[in-house]
Each structure stands twice: as C-alpha cells, then as structure tokens.
Write a protein that holds these residues in place. Sequence first.
Motif, mmCIF file in Angstrom:
data_model
loop_
_atom_site.group_PDB
_atom_site.id
_atom_site.type_symbol
_atom_site.label_atom_id
_atom_site.label_comp_id
_atom_site.label_asym_id
_atom_site.label_seq_id
_atom_site.Cartn_x
_atom_site.Cartn_y
_atom_site.Cartn_z
ATOM 1 N N ARG A 39 0.833 -1.207 0.000
ATOM 2 C CA ARG A 39 0.000 0.000 0.000
ATOM 3 C C ARG A 39 0.871 1.262 0.000
ATOM 4 N NH1 ARG A 39 -5.312 1.078 0.945
ATOM 5 N NH2 ARG A 39 -5.723 -1.085 1.572
ATOM 6 N N GLU A 40 1.925 1.237 0.811
ATOM 7 C CA GLU A 40 2.816 2.407 0.851
ATOM 8 C C GLU A 40 3.536 2.590 -0.481
ATOM 9 O OE1 GLU A 40 5.377 1.474 4.086
ATOM 10 O OE2 GLU A 40 3.915 1.963 5.652
ATOM 11 N N ARG A 41 4.000 1.488 -1.058
ATOM 12 C CA ARG A 41 4.735 1.593 -2.321
ATOM 13 C C ARG A 41 3.834 2.054 -3.461
ATOM 14 N NH1 ARG A 41 6.694 -3.196 -0.015
ATOM 15 N NH2 ARG A 41 5.458 -4.539 -1.408
ATOM 16 N N LEU A 42 2.610 1.572 -3.483
ATOM 17 C CA LEU A 42 1.694 1.972 -4.547
ATOM 18 C C LEU A 42 1.244 3.424 -4.384
ATOM 19 C CD1 LEU A 42 -0.414 -1.279 -4.960
ATOM 20 C CD2 LEU A 42 1.020 -0.206 -6.700
ATOM 21 N N ALA A 43 1.160 3.905 -3.158
ATOM 22 C CA ALA A 43 0.811 5.312 -2.940
ATOM 23 C C ALA A 43 1.861 6.219 -3.570
ATOM 24 C CB ALA A 43 0.668 5.594 -1.446
ATOM 25 N N ILE A 44 3.129 5.845 -3.435
ATOM 26 C CA ILE A 44 4.206 6.615 -4.072
ATOM 27 C C ILE A 44 4.113 6.486 -5.587
ATOM 28 C CG2 ILE A 44 6.715 6.774 -4.320
ATOM 29 C CD1 ILE A 44 6.920 5.767 -1.409
ATOM 30 N N HIS A 45 3.793 5.300 -6.062
ATOM 31 C CA HIS A 45 3.665 5.042 -7.502
ATOM 32 C C HIS A 45 2.555 5.903 -8.108
ATOM 33 C CE1 HIS A 45 4.543 2.661 -11.018
ATOM 34 N NE2 HIS A 45 3.308 2.204 -11.119
ATOM 35 N N ARG A 46 1.453 6.043 -7.375
ATOM 36 C CA ARG A 46 0.316 6.813 -7.892
ATOM 37 C C ARG A 46 0.585 8.309 -7.919
ATOM 38 N NH1 ARG A 46 -2.543 3.456 -4.541
ATOM 39 N NH2 ARG A 46 -2.981 5.166 -3.088
ATOM 40 N N ALA A 47 1.644 8.742 -7.291
ATOM 41 C CA ALA A 47 1.973 10.173 -7.349
ATOM 42 C C ALA A 47 2.300 10.611 -8.773
ATOM 43 C CB ALA A 47 3.147 10.475 -6.415
ATOM 44 N N CYS A 67 -4.672 4.544 -13.958
ATOM 45 C CA CYS A 67 -5.140 3.165 -13.811
ATOM 46 C C CYS A 67 -5.140 2.697 -12.358
ATOM 47 C CB CYS A 67 -4.286 2.211 -14.646
ATOM 48 S SG CYS A 67 -4.451 2.466 -16.427
ATOM 49 N N HIS A 68 -4.122 3.085 -11.608
ATOM 50 C CA HIS A 68 -3.991 2.555 -10.253
ATOM 51 C C HIS A 68 -5.074 3.065 -9.314
ATOM 52 C CE1 HIS A 68 -0.365 0.088 -10.310
ATOM 53 N NE2 HIS A 68 0.018 0.862 -11.318
ATOM 54 N N ASP A 69 -5.661 4.226 -9.588
ATOM 55 C CA ASP A 69 -6.776 4.686 -8.766
ATOM 56 C C ASP A 69 -7.980 3.751 -8.894
ATOM 57 O OD1 ASP A 69 -5.447 6.808 -7.692
ATOM 58 O OD2 ASP A 69 -6.312 8.320 -9.026
ATOM 59 N N SER A 70 -8.032 3.003 -9.988
ATOM 60 C CA SER A 70 -9.099 2.022 -10.171
ATOM 61 C C SER A 70 -8.700 0.646 -9.650
ATOM 62 C CB SER A 70 -9.455 1.896 -11.665
ATOM 63 O OG SER A 70 -9.866 3.132 -12.203
#
Length: 558
Positions: free
Chosen positions: A418-426, A433-436
Amino acid sequence: MRPARTLASFGLALALVACSSSSSSPTEEPDRGPGAAALTDYVPGPMAMRRLTAEQFVSSIHALFGEDLEVFPPTEVDTRVAGLLSLGANAASITPAGFERYEASARQVATAVFSPERRAQVLSCTPASPTSADDACTGELVDSLAPLVLRRALRPGEASAYVALARASTQELGDFYKGLESALSSWLLSPDFLFIQERAHDAGADETSRRLTAETLASRLSYFLWSTGPDAELLSAAWSGELDTDEGYRAELDRLIEDNERLEDGLRALFLDLYDLDALDRAQKDPESFPEFTMNVAADAKEQTLRTIVQHLLVERADYRELFTTRKTFMTRSLGPIYGVAVTEDWEPYEFPAGGPRAGVLSHVSFLALHARTSRSSPVLRGKFVLDSLLCTPIPPPPATVNSEAIAPENGLGDTARERLAIHRADPNCAVCHDSIDPIGLPFENFDAIGRFRTQENGVDIETYGEISGVEYDDITGLYPTLRDTPRLTTCMVRQLFMHAVGRLPGMEEDEVLDALEVDFAAEDYDFIELMRNIALTHGFRATSGPREADETEGEGS
C-alpha cells in the motif's frame, strides 16, 4: 489509516454504475419483460469460423475415441479476444509449422484408433484379408465415422473418394488398417474438423437475418454446452429436420443440459478459459521463499477451484453471485499446509470458518498464486483481474515508460505494498489506472504470493480496506459480499457467456437481448445453467446477419 476517498475513485464508481444502468439493484424486483428468447426483431451478429482451441481439439478427439486416447495438442497459440480464447479463435488461422503439428497429431491418433487393441471400437466389420483392400468394409467405416468427425453429412461422391484413398494407401503399404489410418488422418486434417464452420440458409425477401443450418446449430450447441463436437443423436436430429423445429430444438437442448457429466465438461472448459487456470501449469515461485509450492500444489489448486465451481453451479444450482462468497470447497493433503488445514483424505469437502478471511473462489490458492509475482504478492494483478475478467472493465497496459519493478520491496519505497503503490500513484501517468486497480487489489494483501494468509509484510501490519463501485469495506471479508452485490458482476457474466456461446462479439442490435438475459438471470435466482439455456434459445444464437467481415474482431483483445 484510511485516506479520504479520491475524485478518481468516484469516477470509477460512476463508470461502473453507468455500465450497469440496465441492471436492477440487489433489493429491487426486476421488471421482467417477455424474456430474451421472445425477442426476435433484431439483426444478430455475423457467422463465425472458429479454429478449435487446444482444449476443444483434444476434447473433440476424446469424445470420438475415448478419454484414454493420448492426443498431442496443437502448438498454435490461442489468443484472447475480450478475455476469451473461445472468441479469439474466431480470428485464428493455422500456420505451416502449426499444420505440421496437426498432421503429426492426426497420424498418431489414427494409428492408435486402428491398433489391434482399439480398432473394434470403431470398426464393425473384418476385412477379407488384413493385407488387401476391402471396399465394402471401408465403406461401412466411412459411412458411420466420417460424418461424426466432420460434424456434417457427407456430400455426393465424398464417401467413394475416401474409400478410394484408403484403397490406394492399402495397396501401397500392404496393410488394410494403414489404409483406414490414411482416411481418418484426412478427416482430422480437414477444415471441417479443425474449424467450427458455420453456414446459414438464404434470407427470405422480407427477412433481415438468416437462420443457421441445423448442422451449424448442432455444433454451436455442443461446443457451447459440452465443449466438444455433437454426438450421433444430435447430428441425427439435425439431418432429420427436428433441429429446425422449435419443439425438436428445445428437446435436444434439454437433453444436452440434462447430461450432467458432459455439461460439467463444458463448465470446466468455460472457467478454465475465463479464469486462465491452465496458466497454473506454468506458474513458478521462488523455491527458496516458497518450497511448498510444487507442481502437485498447482494442479490441485486448479482442480479445487473447478470442483468448487461445478459443485456450486451445476450440482447445487446455487446463485452465481455466491460463487464469490461461498465457504464450501474441497481440500487435499498438498493444499492443506498452505491453507493451514489438517487433511486426511484428498478431495474431502471442506468449509472455511465463518467470519474468517477466506470465502469464494477469489480466496483460493489458484487465483492468489496465479495473480502474483514469483517472489511476492501483486495487488495490481489481482485488482486488474477483478476489473477485467469479473466486471468487464478492461484496464489498458501501462505506458512503455513505466517500470513496474520500481515498486518492488527491495527498492525501498515502503514496507508494505500500500505504501509503495501510494508513491507510484503520485505519477499522474500511473494514477490513471492505479486509482481504479488498487482499491480492489490491496485487500488481497492478506495473502502472499502462494495464497497463504498473513497479517504483516516486512514486520508492518497490512491495511486491507478498499472499495468497489463506491462501496467501501474495511478488509478482505468485506470485499467478497461487495463484489457479489455489484450489479456489473452479473452484467459482465451475461455478456461473456453470450460471446462464448456464439463465438463473436455482440452485434450492434443485441444490447436489448443482453439486457433481457440479465433480467431473466435475476428472475431465475441467478441459476447459471438456466442462463446457458436462455442464451441457447435466443434469436442471436440461432440466426445470423451473414458472413463476418475479415477485420471484425481485430483490436478487441484483452
């Protein structure tokens, strides 16, 4: 801590609701019209010419000559269109190299069929001499077997040509049975066997659609319901004209559906395709991290999910939506350690504990291991599968400039996914796509790369809240019922099953019939077998607009 819901998540919810606008909510009684089968005032999609998938090729030969016959599967690559191999076959061809493999397989099958141990199963006569031609005996075989292999009646002069082919081979090789092998090999290499060929009657002066021929309907029915070619009884109904009558057609449809053993074959083939379960045969995990994940585990994981599906949909005739919430399954000794369950006998019925983290097929090792990386879980792969394959909301591939390995744990972007993907979504390019994907995929982080339950990653507690269609849940136990109650779940299945049945994308005028099928599905308590029956009764299943344009399925892959 749960963050505030983003604007993008509202966008996903609105998109899914818009796609499902024709569906009733779970608490509403659907406004049932005349039923999908009664709708005939539309032009169906075009005819298909589908190459048999590898699974259909093998199952067709097994249906003819026995399950114990070894068959070399073709090497041609089956491609997916709209998520289905059975639909991608509509645009598939056979390469020269692929034909060589088909030829080798045909010869191997023919040799086995006419071996001393098996020949009596298909041959009712004995030649005058095993080293000489016997046209009468060959003719009996041609008349009885060739129509079953080719899935059509023989044309004038065709039987005599096959007898002549067998005679020539016998004279050259000095072996009557080698002559029969040559004839059978020619049938197995015929386009009428390698492809599901469709034909239609000419349209009348005031007709906008064309009725499919009875032989075409026989193949459509058998490959849809049984995933193999039509049996002698179904072909006989086609040749006698019974299949051209509504009463005769319904009688054969009922007969095929009531054959639970072969209907199970059809269900298994469908979900192997939809869920890409055969990919488990090639799944690999890091042996140091996951030594318990063996080929036996992968095979049992696939079979566990298939048995659960068959039990739920065919044996119990239960609500399709509850396939994602049922706690009933089967367990083996190889799977037990991964699930943390003591097992005494393979394939004993098992029920996951109420309130526990496992329910439905998405909590199975098959799904969790298949949609994960070699050494770590993947909320992206898991969330994408739910969107693509269960909700018919395809997610495009990432831009070429995006490095998906950048979020690997060893790169130090965070302790949890979750932490890594939050940085990715920045990165806005990633957030699209990742917000979905992420709100659906992250709750599955309670399961590692082989599907074992866990509560921490790298010593940090895993947060598994998420949402589907704007409905939030706190953890994985909330995802299962939320998915079950998402209207798009049944909308998607109706569309997928219709495409699987007819071998093409829905026609421009078939939206109404898909809507009606979904209403019928709800009215019949989401009985999956009744949905199959209703699809086979539609005008779109039994008629066509005509030949397919060459590029009609291009660009639709998923």
